[in-house]
Design an enzyme around this catalytic site. Structure first.
Site, mmCIF file in Angstrom:
data_model
loop_
_atom_site.group_PDB
_atom_site.id
_atom_site.type_symbol
_atom_site.label_atom_id
_atom_site.label_comp_id
_atom_site.label_asym_id
_atom_site.label_seq_id
_atom_site.Cartn_x
_atom_site.Cartn_y
_atom_site.Cartn_z
ATOM 1 N N GLN A 117 18.082 38.779 -15.243
ATOM 2 C CA GLN A 117 17.474 37.631 -14.567
ATOM 3 C C GLN A 117 16.120 37.967 -13.952
ATOM 4 O OE1 GLN A 117 20.492 35.645 -12.095
ATOM 5 N NE2 GLN A 117 21.052 34.416 -13.874
ATOM 6 N N MET A 123 7.151 3.966 -24.645
ATOM 7 C CA MET A 123 5.700 4.112 -24.658
ATOM 8 C C MET A 123 5.233 4.720 -25.980
ATOM 9 S SD MET A 123 2.989 3.370 -23.157
ATOM 10 C CE MET A 123 2.872 3.218 -21.362
#
Lengths: 160, 566
Positions: free
Chosen positions: B113, B480
């Site tokens: 991580q 859109m």
């Protein structure tokens, strides 16, 4: 037009990449970049050569100012200034050309810093135009390698 | 001085900054800090995805004007936050994001991580820090809050190696922050103010063009004073909506790609354009050489890089908008040559011209019997909330209709991702706003596409009692993009048809929320009334006319006077 910018910035990890990231991210070009510590070890000085019209250079200057790590930006091409670059050139130097290479280097006030049976490595310092002249004249003899430092520059001190 | 842990120091810093709510998601790298949070009075809101945490902090900041705070773990926690950090950056929103980092000894080792989040976010934060020395932790946090909230605001990220947070450190007293390398110009140059005011006196067809800077600097009152003092019509960018009352007779609404006809015409014909806290974005200017071609341009902005970036400015004023407008107002109050009545008289023909444009092509749409028009939904929302709700939006058609048809009379009522255009912004931002103002009605105007990008935050809204109302304008398309394909790509609907969408009413129930649906026009009002009356989280699913377009529309790259109209 070519502009040489002198940038004082905090000598912190990542500060350099903030500057280079700004140039790549905003599509500005960098012709050369030189950076090292100043007298104050907390501050670095960067000499940056870029090209662009006035509007672009104004934007570059403002954007550099905006970086938190940047202390001061000066476009030193706006006034009188001194600029220098150093180049190391490994040039062919065989029996028939060794003397000629030495003569050329001497004319440009360069030095031989390394020698091999077939090459000289020479050091030349000067303005960009001088560096170009040396390279042009050595090229027909046979240049094996060129390493340039990029330009460093400073504004001339006021005379009165 | 007694020493405390890094976790304790961070909590103390937050308290010092007046932070009462933070948004986050825990993980190994920040587990110490989370442990400390349990003993503090700071409210932590556990989101369902880290993007939601930063958007919620951003919504909290936009609604309240305070700095929003998010806390993420290292690696994927941090990278998940990046889109939301970039969203805040593009709209200049003050947010401080804390990310966990692996212990210093492991940095650069491809540890579990681990990610170089400072490197990743360098171009999308105002500034960022990796705290490598425990003794600098407190000063860094204080500086981060200062940077985030001063000058042109923006997100600041602080990366916290786990061992730094676990270290013992002293907690020095807070002193006023002075930074050698950062001193934003707040007060305007008096000479520039005078030049600007004189230009205003000379102009026959002046226009105010205002942006998010007016809202960020809380300058709406000063702006209104100036506009009314000189009878200057006002147009707003998407970010500037609410910076001037939308129902004021001088308001022309939004300008630009989906701006009103009157706004775009007025800017094109004006002889003086006064830009305040706006940045001449391409969605505003259209083709640059045709933007305000006859106008002298005054530009007030706190960020010098915004000035003359896209459009050459004649009279730049680098300053906080509020300070600059105040200076202009008092210049007029003091000036002998200023005669308010005469100026109003002089601008009369111009205002009449503007009014004619408004009458010729007002913002409107065609009714179609029973079919729900999305614009109608916004009109009803406006009516039933008295124009006083906090409206967040997703991005796309829903966003433009909300901007066009809701009348924002107050600043900080429209929270929308203007610069980055981040779908998935609206719901988490609504949660942030609702937690900042629990008594206000908060509505997320959404599309069926974008709501799905952060729909997991419904659980957050339920868990923390943030009963926002989600109004989905459901047309089964990514509307859109579909509109562009209709107009410019011969109706070739590539990847814009949402063939499968969840049943939003059932989905609401699954989250313990209320789901309502309207499929005909006469159902719209009762549904919204019911939604506003309930205390719970509500999803309203409006089956709107499927191929409705947003108009006016300036095709990308065209002059703003070349509008496609309804």
């Amino acid at each position: 037009m070519k502009h040489t910018l002198s940038v004082l910035l905090q000598n912190k990890p990542g500060a350099l990449s903030r500057v280079t990231g700004l140039f790549s991210g905003r599509g500005f070009n960098i012709e050369s970049l030189c950076v090292a510590e100043t007298l104050d070890s907390k501050v670095s000085c960067m000499t940056l050569v870029t090209r662009g019209d006035d509007a672009i250079v104004e934007q570059i200057t403002k954007q550099l100012h905006k970086l938190i790590d940047v202390i001061k930006v000066t476009d030193i091409t706006e006034g009188e200034f001194v600029e220098r670059e150093m180049v190391l050139i490994r040039v062919k130097a065989e029996a028939n050309t060794r003397a000629e290479v030495l003569r050329i280097i001497d004319i440009f006030r360069g030095k031989v810093v390394d020698v091999s049976p077939t090459t000289y490595t020479v050091e030349i310092t000067g303005q960009e135009t001088k560096i170009k002249a040396v390279i042009d004249i050595l090229r027909p003899i046979g240049i094996k390698e060129i390493i340039r430092t990029g330009t460093i520059a400073t504004a001339r001190a006021p005379k009165n | 001085m007694s020493k405390i842990t890094g976790s304790q120091a961070i909590i103390k810093c937050l308290q010092e900054e007046g932070v009462d709510t933070i948004f986050g998601f825990p993980g190994g790298a920040v587990i110490d800090l989370y442990d400390e949070l349990l003993d503090s009075d700071i409210k932590h809101v556990l989101v369902r995805h880290e993007q939601g945490a930063v958007h919620a902090a951003d919504g909290y900041a936009r609604a309240s004007g305070k700095v929003g705070v998010a806390l993420l773990t290292s690696g994927p926690g941090a990278t998940n936050g990046v889109t939301a950090i970039a969203t805040a950056y593009m709209d200049s929103i003050p947010v401080v994001v804390f990310t966990g980092q692996v212990p210093r000894a492991l940095i650069g080792n491809d540890a579990f991580q681990e990610v170089d989040i400072v490197g990743i976010t360098r171009p999308c934060t105002k500034h960022n820090y990796l705290v490598s020395d425990p003794n600098e932790l407190v000063a860094t946090i204080r500086e981060a809050f200062y940077l985030a909230s001063s000058g042109r605001p923006g997100p600041v990220l602080i990366d916290l190696p786990k061992d730094v947070v676990a270290s013992m450190m002293s907690f020095p007293d807070k002193k006023p922050i002075k930074m050698k390398t950062y001193q934003p110009t707040v007060d305007p140059h008096p000479g520039q103010v005078e030049k600007a005011c004189k230009a205003c006196l000379k102009a026959k067809r002046p226009m105010l063009y205002i942006g998010g800077g007016v809202i960020l600097s809380n300058a709406n009152k000063e702006l209104t004073e100036l506009a009314e003092k000189l009878s200057i019509p006002v147009t707003m960018t998407l970010m500037g909506l609410g910076g001037f009352p939308g129902t004021n007779p001088l308001s022309l609404g939004m300008l630009g790609m989906h701006g009103s006809y009157a706004s775009n015409m007025a800017v094109a014909k004006s002889d003086l354009l006064i830009a305040v806290g706006a940045r001449f974005d391409d969605r505003v200017t259209g083709r640059l050489d045709a933007f305000a071609p006859h106008a002298e341009i005054i530009h007030i902005d706190i960020d010098p890089t915004s000035i003359s970036k896209n459009v050459d400015v004649d009279i730049p004023i680098v300053a906080d908008c509020k300070h600059a407008l105040r200076a202009m107002n008092s210049w007029f109050d003091d000036a002998k040559q200023f005669d308010g009545k005469a100026i109003k008289e002089k601008h009369k023909p111009w205002l009449e011209q503007v009014a004619q444009w408004n009458e010729k092509h007002p913002l409107t749409y065609h009714e179609e019997g029973d079919i729900i028009k999305p614009q109608y939904v916004i009109e009803v929302l406006n009516k039933l909330t008295g124009g006083d709700a906090i409206i967040t939006t997703e991005v796309g058609q829903n966003q433009m209709w909300a901007a066009q048809f809701y009348k924002f009379n107050e600043p900080r009522r429209l929270l929308t991702s203007g610069g980055l255009g981040t779908m998935g912004y609206g719901l988490p931002a609504a949660i942030g706003a609702k937690l900042a103002f629990p008594d206000k009605t908060v509505i997320d105007v959404a599309g069926d596409g974008s709501i799905q990008m952060n729909i997991q935050e419904l659980a957050t809204a339920r868990q923390y009692n943030a009963p926002v109302k989600v109004a989905i304008l459901n047309n089964g398309y990514l509307g859109m993009v579909r509109q562009w394909q209709e107009l410019f790509y011969n109706k070739r609907y590539s990847a814009t048809v949402m063939e499968v969408t969840p049943d939003f009413v059932e989905l609401a129930k699954a989250y313990g929320a209320v789901g309502l649906r309207a499929t005909t026009k006469d159902e719209v009002e009762p549904v919204i009334k019911e939604a506003l009356a309930t205390d719970n989280l509500v999803i309203m699913d409006f089956a709107v006319s499927r191929e409705e377009g947003v108009f006016p529309m300036v095709p990308a790259g065209k002059a703003t006077t070349e509008m496609l109209l309804v």
